[in-house]
Write a protein that holds these residues in place. Structure first.
Motif, PDB file in Angstrom:
ATOM      1  N   UNK A 168       0.825  -1.200   0.000  1.00  0.00           N
ATOM      2  CA  UNK A 168       0.000   0.000   0.000  1.00  0.00           C
ATOM      3  C   UNK A 168       0.863   1.255   0.000  1.00  0.00           C
ATOM      4  N   UNK A 169       0.486   2.253  -0.817  1.00  0.00           N
ATOM      5  CA  UNK A 169       1.290   3.482  -0.911  1.00  0.00           C
ATOM      6  C   UNK A 169       1.114   4.361   0.322  1.00  0.00           C
ATOM      7  N   UNK A 170       2.183   5.037   0.686  1.00  0.00           N
ATOM      8  CA  UNK A 170       2.191   6.045   1.754  1.00  0.00           C
ATOM      9  C   UNK A 170       3.038   7.205   1.262  1.00  0.00           C
ATOM     10  N   UNK A 171       2.464   8.376   1.250  1.00  0.00           N
ATOM     11  CA  UNK A 171       3.222   9.566   0.835  1.00  0.00           C
ATOM     12  C   UNK A 171       3.516  10.408   2.070  1.00  0.00           C
ATOM     13  N   UNK A 172       4.786  10.710   2.281  1.00  0.00           N
ATOM     14  CA  UNK A 172       5.249  11.492   3.427  1.00  0.00           C
ATOM     15  C   UNK A 172       5.627  12.882   2.940  1.00  0.00           C
ATOM     16  N   UNK A 173       5.138  13.891   3.652  1.00  0.00           N
ATOM     17  CA  UNK A 173       5.389  15.287   3.265  1.00  0.00           C
ATOM     18  C   UNK A 173       5.945  16.038   4.461  1.00  0.00           C
ATOM     19  N   UNK A 174       7.031  16.780   4.234  1.00  0.00           N
ATOM     20  CA  UNK A 174       7.626  17.615   5.282  1.00  0.00           C
ATOM     21  C   UNK A 174       7.889  18.995   4.699  1.00  0.00           C
ATOM     22  N   UNK A 175       7.611  20.019   5.522  1.00  0.00           N
ATOM     23  CA  UNK A 175       7.826  21.393   5.069  1.00  0.00           C
ATOM     24  C   UNK A 175       8.365  22.234   6.212  1.00  0.00           C
ATOM     25  N   UNK A 176       9.437  22.973   5.905  1.00  0.00           N
ATOM     26  CA  UNK A 176      10.018  23.919   6.854  1.00  0.00           C
ATOM     27  C   UNK A 176       9.959  25.300   6.230  1.00  0.00           C
ATOM     28  N   UNK A 177       9.307  26.230   6.938  1.00  0.00           N
ATOM     29  CA  UNK A 177       9.198  27.606   6.449  1.00  0.00           C
ATOM     30  C   UNK A 177       9.730  28.536   7.523  1.00  0.00           C
ATOM     31  N   UNK A 178      10.699  29.358   7.152  1.00  0.00           N
ATOM     32  CA  UNK A 178      11.315  30.294   8.091  1.00  0.00           C
ATOM     33  C   UNK A 178      11.142  31.707   7.563  1.00  0.00           C
TER      34      UNK A 178
END
Length: 410
Positions: free
Chosen positions: A181-191
């Motif tokens: 089964x697919x799993x999409x991981x998303x990470x975002x850093x905003x400074x």
């Protein structure tokens, strides 16, 4: 991968305004991995797509509002990148209903998303979210779980997990099956370093996922990583913007009619640097862009063929902004490649395919375009702007495609 390494080293001084939004979760799609791309890029495609990028900053890609751009790529194909994103706050200000409607395309084709969900703020520092891209066919529904940590003035760190086709194996009426089964991981850093200086880093990663599609006769395993970096800064009278985009895609197909496995590989990177001199009444802007795309293998059921595609496209562009009235301004932009004042380019395109749908290419020709955006303020209160953008090809005397944009902060 040499250019991707160069881009990573250069991210401190550059940025990009590509139309498709790379700073949002980009989940695995069954149609993308099975069917693949349904169009053959010509030598003008990425020039047009870049000229249709969002020309205005407000609302920014991470802010609420409407951001839409659409333009003709050919006589029968329209490029569109649209997003409507808004939160509806409850009487309890820590809770909100969220709506996020998207329409865009990537290197595997067009897609639509209609995300509805709920957001809960805790201790004024944490935001927890639950969203769904819901369909009448329950097997196609995507589920999004998100957590955002707020820190400082306008800065955050966000982590999201997307479950694409979350109920597929239980709800599908076909014999197809998600084996892994697919799993999409998303990470975002905003400074937000200062009011005019910010950095945003976004990463999408889908580990190995395997779909046994019995309708299309393809058992396909895939994995993908996408990265985007944006840096904006104000140094004295100069405003700098830089974007880096990169993608790495790998697939293995086992077709019913083929004993051997068929592999597919895509590596892509783009890098854009733009600088604007704000004190001058014309606000002149110049920039440079490099786009690199390398694909080979079996392209999917849509093409039903193997091929190799290699593109290297350097670009120079520049423009000014001429005020016409309180509500209108004309901004002629001469897109340039390899020359400081005139758009010049000889994109190196090498393409070999064993399908009649696409043709072999060995292009090394000049391509250029003149765009004349006409920005009309339609709501001063909201800062909403409608842009009408006719254009002219420079490499041949012909209409260069029309573009319409709407930017409406909310």
């Amino acid at each position: 991968m040499r250019w991707l390494g160069f881009c990573l080293l250069a991210t401190l001084i550059v940025t990009d305004s590509e139309a498709q939004n790379w700073h949002s979760p980009h989940p695995w799609r069954a149609a993308a991995v099975v069917d693949g791309r349904d169009r053959d890029y010509n030598n003008e495609y990425f020039l047009h797509a870049f000229s249709y990028r969002h020309l205005l900053d407000q609302p920014a890609p991470l802010e609420e509002g409407i951001r839409g751009t659409a333009g003709s790529l050919t006589s029968d194909r329209l490029y569109m990148d649209f997003r409507y994103h808004q939160s509806f706050v409850f009487d309890n200000p820590d809770q909100a209903f969220t709506l996020d409607i998207q329409r865009s395309e990537d290197f595997d084709g067009s897609y639509d998303r209609q995300l509805v969900g709920f957001r809960q703020t805790l201790a004024q520092r944490w935001q927890l979210s639950l969203q769904g891209d819901v369909f009448s066919d329950k097997s196609l529904t995507d589920i999004y779980f998100g957590a955002r940590r707020l820190h400082g003035q306008g800065s955050w760190l966000q982590l999201s997990v997307v479950l694409p086709n979350a109920y597929f194996n239980d709800k599908t009426d076909s014999q197809s099956e998600l084996v892994d089964e697919p799993r999409t991981l998303f990470a975002q850093w905003h400074q937000q370093h200062s009011p005019r200086t910010s950095t945003t880093l976004s990463v999408n990663h889908t580990p190995n996922a395997t779909l046994d599609d019995r309708i299309r006769g393809d058992r396909v395993s895939s994995r993908q990583t996408r990265i985007a970096l944006r840096h904006r800064a104000q140094y004295g009278d100069w405003q700098w913007q830089a974007d880096l985009h990169g993608e790495r895609t790998r697939r293995q197909h086992q077709l019913d009619e083929n004993i051997a496995q068929l592999a597919f590989r895509r590596d892509m990177a783009s890098l854009t640097l733009a600088v604007r001199y704000r004190p001058h009444r014309w606000q002149p802007q110049v920039g440079a862009r490099y786009f690199w795309l390398d694909e080979d293998g079996w392209f999917g059921r849509e093409l039903n063929g193997n091929g190799e595609v290699s593109r290297q496209e350097p670009m120079l562009f520049g423009g000014i902004s001429l005020p016409l009235s309180d509500t209108q301004r004309l901004a002629p932009t001469v897109t340039q490649r390899l020359a400081p004042t005139v758009y010049l380019s000889r994109p190196r395109v090498e393409q070999t395919v064993n399908s009649q749908q696409w043709r072999d290419r060995d292009d090394d020709t000049f391509v250029g375009k003149l765009s004349v955006p006409w920005h009309i303020t339609v709501s001063k209160q909201n800062g909403a702007v409608l842009s009408i953008v006719p254009s002219m090809r420079l490499h041949r005397f012909a209409f260069g495609g029309g573009n319409v944009q709407l930017h409406w902060p909310l």
